[in-house]
Design a protein around this motif. Structure first.
Motif, PDB file in Angstrom:
ATOM      1  N   UNK A  61       1.345  -1.122  -0.057  1.00 20.07           N
ATOM      2  CA  UNK A  61       0.229  -0.335   0.309  1.00 20.07           C
ATOM      3  C   UNK A  61       1.053   1.159  -0.027  1.00 20.07           C
ATOM      4  N   UNK A  62       2.158   1.661   0.899  1.00 15.17           N
ATOM      5  CA  UNK A  62       3.153   2.383   0.487  1.00 15.17           C
ATOM      6  C   UNK A  62       3.150   2.447  -0.651  1.00 15.17           C
ATOM      7  N   UNK A  87      -2.757  -1.398  -9.241  1.00 13.49           N
ATOM      8  CA  UNK A  87      -3.125  -1.310  -8.377  1.00 13.49           C
ATOM      9  C   UNK A  87      -4.637  -2.171  -8.637  1.00 13.49           C
ATOM     10  N   UNK A  88      -4.367  -3.714  -8.131  1.00 10.03           N
ATOM     11  CA  UNK A  88      -3.957  -4.450  -6.885  1.00 10.03           C
ATOM     12  C   UNK A  88      -2.722  -4.753  -7.327  1.00 10.03           C
ATOM     13  N   UNK A 140      -4.636  -5.272  -0.477  1.00 11.87           N
ATOM     14  CA  UNK A 140      -4.360  -5.837  -1.870  1.00 11.87           C
ATOM     15  C   UNK A 140      -5.691  -7.275  -1.933  1.00 11.87           C
ATOM     16  N   UNK A 141      -6.617  -6.535  -3.462  1.00 11.43           N
ATOM     17  CA  UNK A 141      -7.848  -6.740  -3.147  1.00 11.43           C
ATOM     18  C   UNK A 141      -7.495  -8.496  -3.403  1.00 11.43           C
ATOM     19  N   UNK A 181     -14.324   1.407  -1.583  1.00 12.76           N
ATOM     20  CA  UNK A 181     -13.265   1.665  -2.382  1.00 12.76           C
ATOM     21  C   UNK A 181     -12.497   1.365  -0.392  1.00 12.76           C
ATOM     22  N   UNK A 182     -10.972   1.450  -0.277  1.00 13.97           N
ATOM     23  CA  UNK A 182     -10.416   1.012   0.888  1.00 13.97           C
ATOM     24  C   UNK A 182      -9.629   2.100   0.485  1.00 13.97           C
ATOM     25  N   UNK A 183      -8.526   2.057   1.355  1.00  9.97           N
ATOM     26  CA  UNK A 183      -7.235   3.179   1.444  1.00  9.97           C
ATOM     27  C   UNK A 183      -6.892   3.427  -0.047  1.00  9.97           C
ATOM     28  N   UNK A 184      -5.939   2.351  -0.785  1.00 13.81           N
ATOM     29  CA  UNK A 184      -5.658   3.379  -2.245  1.00 13.81           C
ATOM     30  C   UNK A 184      -6.573   3.288  -2.791  1.00 13.81           C
TER      31      UNK A 184
END
Lengths: 291, 291, 291, 291, 291, 291
Positions: free
Chosen positions: D251-252, D269-270, E2-3, E150-153
């Motif tokens: 994620x970073x 992403x992913x 990571x999805x 969404x998540x953080x990414x």
């Protein structure tokens, strides 16, 4: 059920008076548009003949008149439980208002008042004043536990006095004993507790009360069926009944036509387009109104 | 409905034991006030004759005794759906407790346990142990999807075994198939899924369970009618029944008087004020009790 | 009830077209797995004979097939009110979608459209297109006030056209007048207002619609009973019906055995363990299937 | 607040023991997969170093492991109020279970027990047993009035003993006094009443409890942040932490890349599609893990 | 995060197209009153300068114009959670519509489509198309579990692309990771699951969507503050901004006067009664407008 | 926000009087236990010095006195939103009661009343009468849309007049503009509509009103903090304050001891068992009280 009220409690119950009251003059001022007779306390008395006709209405026919007059909030709204929805509830509203109890508002108003006579709980005194054709309309602000206006005994008393039914924005107890009376009841819930005067207190009798989404005045005509609850100010009852007669005939004719299987709904509803059909309807209407 | 449980799942179901249990001694300790016989597992056995009398009660008559004894939470509260409210539900509670499933609490407790014999799901084993007069009382913590304790086959099994009914703080499936059995069922919802042991797990059999607002002990008398659900500890059943007899006579007399149309409710309810009426009631009561 | 639509409103209603549409080709693409005939607009037409068999199903028998095919969301979920739960609702879905109204999406699509002919409200046109065996499935996104798809007149029209029933994720009005028609209706609430085109607007006809927890396609088989509402894609109807036949026989045999009082449920359910019983069941099954 | 418990009540409180208990052997059986040390009562003791790493997790990283292991119900679900959401809640669960009170389950278990020593309310005794790193997890079945596990004094005691926080599926009182302690609290509501042992009773200490949608075992790792509450069985803590480390780096890197403004999310992403980017990521990952 | 999408699922995701679409011509027809430029797909493009001014509005100033134009349903209604209520959300709506998933509506539309290139989940492709000033407006019909857009990414991706914020009638995950981005988000709940394409499916991109009580069109101006969420059709933005300017000055003057402590509110609000004050206000208004 | 009230509406607003009123004598009768001065209209005036001390209370300290006096319903209950929970709300209640509007109760009471002077909406007149230290307590029966008692202008007026805050069992508008005033507000929701006198009508000023679960009398002391809202009758204010002083010292000492880390909570709470500690506490108490 024998109500188990302590002597202490009965004492309080018997002596205090409601906080909100309307004098006869005030009732007359706020119901100035009432075209009919009145009860001695000023409450409008829509005639029995008209009440009979109201029994033939449906909720929608009330709606057809009231919002157009600026009365957009006379429908009691959602969330009601109905006992005996197969019977219509029709009658003249008498109102009772409760609020959460606090002792300083329940003190005796007259120190001599307790010197003689039996003590009667305020809601029972209210029930004892019901006339034939009255509907008890009780604002218990949706309270269930301790907010049970009647069990089977007082429900029997209501039925015998009014032969109409009961509306309580609150609860009943002893649903099993009330059911066989056969009286329509509109209520919010059921609880085994009796009404609890340390939780609720009477604040007004025959004053405006909030029932669901509506404000009800004493003398309003209560109308309940499967479609809900309506409170009709006296000044509109006749117009509602008159308009409904035409609607009844219209719907009778419309369904008769639809039942032939020969028409689409839009051929005849809301109004027939074909001139011949239009004429047929108008003649049918005239004939039926002529009866 | 044929339940479609995978072999793998049946394996797990058949072998694990509930987490919470009460030994016979513990049951006896927690129900020490039970004045009647007991079942082999210690569960109080209120006699059949008394159960018969309980069928004549109303919810309010249970309330009239229990809170005064310090049992203020034996009423199951609001939010129940009732199948066949026209029938009373009366019987001795047997209890089953579920919690959300987690695999580490569902592991076999005995590695040899799976060596022989058919695997029986835990709730079915519970149903197979029902005796005549028992009421299955199931805590499924309000779960609907996957929280369906019975369909029509197991409902038939319950009915044949107990001839009483079912209380489930959770769901049933196949409402259409259960309805014709004619058994009173108190439940929270309906869902087409069968009970799902990857979502729920049995944590206790015949332990105290929370059903709505109440804690139910095995051996409590379940009482349900249109007014809701009550769980009566054995030690109070006789007192409830005895007091109710007087209440019945009182209400019979009160309604008889009200039906004459000659009295206001306060003349005779809760008690008559007029000495002559008072005497009349007392004689009526004596005569009726004397029967 | 005569709907009181202003001329201005009828103008708008008559001319605008829905926003979402599916061409015949699109319908065929999205229902490509349909093994049966189609209506002229491409909508799958599950045969009448199969529909007859669907009437013998229970909700659980639909569940027994659909999730296993990856269709986990065809059950409409909780919160429905059912008028006439004693009748099954079975038929082919036709769908109507509403959204909150905004004037810019309600403008006429064709300036010449208003030159002649009567104006027909969109939901009425939808009703007029119903075929025998169709079930009107209406997404009014749970709206109650102003979200009333029919009163007694249009309900009569639906009944005469389809002889099935109605599903509305919204409201009805005139419940008192609809009740005697005897048609099963699945709905969210009742309100005295007619449908209000200044609050709601039609956005699609015969497109996928969300009804409770499910997405419904035109041509899906609607199945409703006391256990709730299911929408079966055409490609699974035969498998559901075939599996159900065996389940019926299984349940018939199971309950027959349980009714003898000789067995615990686990002796015979889900399947008999005893070889003799097993054989008995298998012969029973064979014989009944052979009929 | 000085709790105003009557002498009579304290008497009962001090002497009764919880109904549901797990012996050390039972705790060990049900937590057999715990790979770490244990407390004297058998409760798993996930090491402090691991707890430190858990503080760096997010709720989603717990989810990434648990459902795949068959633990689909360890998330506490919706409806929680969080005091100090800006702080993470991490620690080892100790559990306390309540049910609605009934006097027969609150009787002294040992007649001699009351002969000496001060009486301590059961929930206070529970609090007095908290160790550093423990999280008190209390099942008060959502009760608000009378279901208030702590006010400011006992909240201070919890904070001083555990330095973690509190989870109560019920209420707190004195929110104004608890707020400045700075401790994360997950709760359902606030009420001015103290906990009321005539309404609620302790039924178990360090047994499985239902908290929202989850079953919590003593020794589970409690993890709470703005995204909700998770209960991690000890056997999965290490895997969760290990996987999370990679996710953190992933994620970073992803956000670093997105922040350049040069990429669409789908470029990276992913996972990055471009081989060069893929390589860049893999090297970044290797380098960061190598640290 | 990571999805963790299976290859199989990605396959489906990458190939299907939404069911509901609007061509450029249709968008232009339904937004015919837009007085500004358009994006290549027809979506109205309210100018950046005007967007800047919208940032100075309050919700009430939008209300002051819209209902009077017949747009009574552009306010999103109650029940929203707001992340970063201290920041206003302003931008041009792009819309995404989901419905409950069913496999037959998720099949590839073009058999060749899967021959090359990476598969991109539909909601990610939607996010990748965001322009500066766009606001992603997502109809996930209130779904929480599995309805996490969404998540953080991806939240970082939205922020970097749009510099505005997010509206989702559904859920987000990783609230802890999204919070530090500092972006205003209007949402219904939080859940640790990623979006689940076996539960939800995309049915439309840049079509009208229902968000709470409103219908949102692509190109509407999204306006959110502590008072809630409004969707302003492009044709009214200028009028809203212009009227608001006067309101700002009026309120500025009113509060200035009230802060002197010399006036009752009715002396100056809604308008001053005293001729001298009236004049003072008018001069103030003129001067401030003249700036 | 400039309220956009039609001339017609203002006419009605300006002339009608509330239905429920209490004369000075009635106020004095119902607040007969008030030991302090009164305002000219009879409303009890708890002295400013005492109000200052109330600011140091917590909700629990109010609870410690009131139920024991038979005032079990003075806590406003759950479901409130609090703006600025970091500030305490303390002051003397003035009350305003609304009900659903109906035109016959909104007619002018005096035909000459409209002959001169500006028309002032009833809620604004109520606000204009606020004194320093008053808290406006408004019963809008939970209404949100159209039940918005103030926007930023009138909120500023309330703040300037009272320097306390606002309680409305209904809504506010312009939350964004009210927030910076910094005044504590207890409310149910936010809506962009102004108050709508065709939906709601004033029925009483300075009469008993129902606010959540409580009945509030004019002159009650309003007390709000993070733990909720309490309404203290004047006759108990001093006792509450006096008892709280001891509680403060008790809690101060208890937390000081707990913070040493040397004690379990049961060593010192609710009271120390050890005689030495007991003595220490008593001396601490004496010393602190002596200050």
């Amino acid at each position: 059920m024998i109500a188990r009220l302590s002597v202490l409690l009965l004492f309080a119950l018997g002596l205090r008076a409601q906080i909100f009251t309307l004098t006869r003059d005030q009732v007359m001022k706020y119901t100035a548009e009432n075209p009919y007779d009145r009860f001695p306390d000023g409450r409008p008395k829509v005639p029995d003949e008209l009440l009979e006709k109201v029994k033939g209405l449906s909720i929608e026919e009330v709606w057809a008149v009231l919002p157009g007059k600026g009365y957009r909030q006379q429908f009691a709204g959602p969330g009601w439980r109905i006992m005996h929805p197969e019977k219509k509830l029709v009658g003249r509203a008498v109102t009772l208002q409760f609020m959460p109890a606090r002792p300083d508002l329940q003190k005796p108003s007259d120190p001599k008042a307790n010197s003689s006579g039996p003590r009667i709980a305020q809601h029972q005194r209210f029930i004892d004043n019901l006339q034939p054709g009255d509907v008890a309309v009780v604002d218990l602000y949706g309270k269930i536990e301790g907010g049970t206006i009647v069990g089977d005994n007082l429900a029997t008393a209501i039925w015998n006095a009014s032969k109409t039914g009961l509306v309580v924005d609150g609860a009943i107890r002893d649903a099993e004993g009330i059911f066989p009376i056969g009286m329509p009841v509109y209520y919010r819930g059921v609880h085994p507790t009796p009404i609890d005067y340390s939780s609720v207190m009477v604040t007004g009798v025959n004053v405006p009360v909030k029932i669901g989404d509506a404000t009800v005045m004493p003398g309003d005509i209560v109308f309940g069926d499967r479609g809900g609850l309506y409170f009709i100010p006296p000044q509109f009852v006749k117009e509602v009944v008159d308009k409904a007669e035409i609607t009844h005939i219209h719907d009778e004719w419309t369904k008769m036509k639809l039942d032939t299987g020969k028409y689409k709904s839009s051929d005849i509803y809301p109004t027939p387009h074909d001139p011949a059909l239009k004429k047929e309807y108008e003649e049918y209407l005239k004939k039926r109104l002529g009866k």
